[in-house]
Enzyme design. Structure first.
Site, PDB file in Angstrom:
ATOM      1  N   HIS A 119      35.583  36.907  48.175  1.00 28.49           N
ATOM      2  CA  HIS A 119      36.002  37.417  46.872  1.00 28.49           C
ATOM      3  C   HIS A 119      35.043  38.460  46.313  1.00 28.49           C
ATOM      4  O   HIS A 119      33.839  38.389  46.496  1.00 28.49           O
ATOM      5  CB  HIS A 119      36.142  36.260  45.875  1.00 28.49           C
ATOM      6  CG  HIS A 119      34.877  35.483  45.680  1.00 28.49           C
ATOM      7  ND1 HIS A 119      33.913  35.822  44.767  1.00 28.49           N
ATOM      8  CD2 HIS A 119      34.427  34.361  46.289  1.00 28.49           C
ATOM      9  CE1 HIS A 119      32.925  34.948  44.805  1.00 28.49           C
ATOM     10  NE2 HIS A 119      33.203  34.051  45.724  1.00 28.49           N
ATOM     11  N   ASP A 120      35.617  39.458  45.641  1.00 28.10           N
ATOM     12  CA  ASP A 120      34.880  40.500  44.923  1.00 28.10           C
ATOM     13  C   ASP A 120      34.096  41.440  45.832  1.00 28.10           C
ATOM     14  O   ASP A 120      33.295  42.239  45.338  1.00 28.10           O
ATOM     15  CB  ASP A 120      33.938  39.889  43.881  1.00 28.10           C
ATOM     16  CG  ASP A 120      34.681  39.070  42.841  1.00 28.10           C
ATOM     17  OD1 ASP A 120      35.254  39.668  41.917  1.00 28.10           O
ATOM     18  OD2 ASP A 120      34.693  37.824  42.959  1.00 28.10           O
ATOM     19  N   GLY A 137      30.587  36.349  48.692  1.00 31.40           N
ATOM     20  CA  GLY A 137      31.166  36.982  47.520  1.00 31.40           C
ATOM     21  C   GLY A 137      30.303  38.100  46.964  1.00 31.40           C
ATOM     22  O   GLY A 137      29.076  38.070  47.039  1.00 31.40           O
TER      23      GLY A 137
END
Length: 258
Positions: A119-120, A137
């Protein structure tokens, strides 16, 4: 061009020129661009955009919820650029709500089998991520980076443009642009001179980058001294990129060489 055994959510937008194989699942609010090919058994969970010409191999998982315990089901996104290749069993997750609500993959990226982009993450253009690489992340990877098989990259770490990361390296600090990195814990092994030559970077620019690199790995200097000394060099574009990356490092810049 859509196999009868594929499941497409009614909210998904699929180009007429896309090819969707059997047993593919495409969830809500997804957008599949022109000439995209989605292989057998791939799952695209939700809120995912795939750019024109990208090829997704069988059994890939895209757009799943972030592996973040604070995530509460928000409509975060995953955006994948044009002309990428994503190979078997790769996983790329949507963002959390802690940064910009979007995980991004640039254009012309090659993401090999069984790799994970969390994520991100923000991945630039022309990046190669080899099999079994794990990006935690909020990792940011600039244009032209190559990451060797099995390498692990700590969350919030940045990898500067056209750096090369060796197989099974453990990355816990920011990797300077144009650098060669290997080992566990990872160390610097000089500049990616082969890559610079392939890009036809002139010899005088490569020489200034060598000087900048020598200053960075000189542990007699504190980081403020490193910044000051590199600022005295000829400020070719590549040197400016090298210096700016060091200035903006928050996690800490990798400095120890071989």
């Amino acid at each position: 061009m859509i196999d009868k055994h594929a499941f497409i959510d009614k909210t998904a937008e699929i180009s007429d020129t896309a090819e969707i194989a059997a047993n593919v699942y495409i969830g809500k609010n997804c957008k599949i661009g022109d000439n995209v090919k989605i292989g057998f058994g791939t799952v695209i969970e939700s809120n995912t955009e795939i750019g024109d010409g990208t090829i997704v191999s069988p059994n890939v998982n895209l757009g799943g919820a972030p592996q973040d315990i604070s995530y509460k089901g928000e409509d975060t996104r995953l955006i994948i650029g044009k002309n990428c290749i994503i190979r078997e069993f790769a996983f790329i997750h949507r963002a959390s709500t802690k940064e910009e609500w979007v995980t991004t993959i640039g254009d012309n990226c090659y993401i090999m089998a069984s790799s994970h982009v969390a994520h991100d993450c923000r991945i630039g253009n022309n990046v190669i991520i080899t099999s079994y690489v794990g990006l935690a992340g909020h990792v940011h990877v600039d244009d032209g980076v190559i990451i060797g098989g099995g390498a692990g990259v700590h969350q919030f770490t940045r990898i500067g443009r056209q750096a090369m990361v060796g197989a099974y390296a453990k990355i816990t600090k920011d990797v300077p642009p144009y650098a060669l990195v290997d080992g566990n814990p990872a160390r610097l092994f000089g500049l990616n001179m082969v890559g610079l030559k392939r890009r036809k970077v002139p010899p005088e620019v490569r020489n200034e980058l060598k000087k900048a690199y020598s200053i960075l790995v000189n542990m007699d200097y504190v980081l403020d001294d490193v910044v000051h000394q590199i600022a005295t060099l000829t400020q070719y574009e590549e040197v400016k990129i090298f210096l700016d990356f060091i200035k903006k490092s928050k996690r800490g810049i990798m400095r120890r060489g071989e």
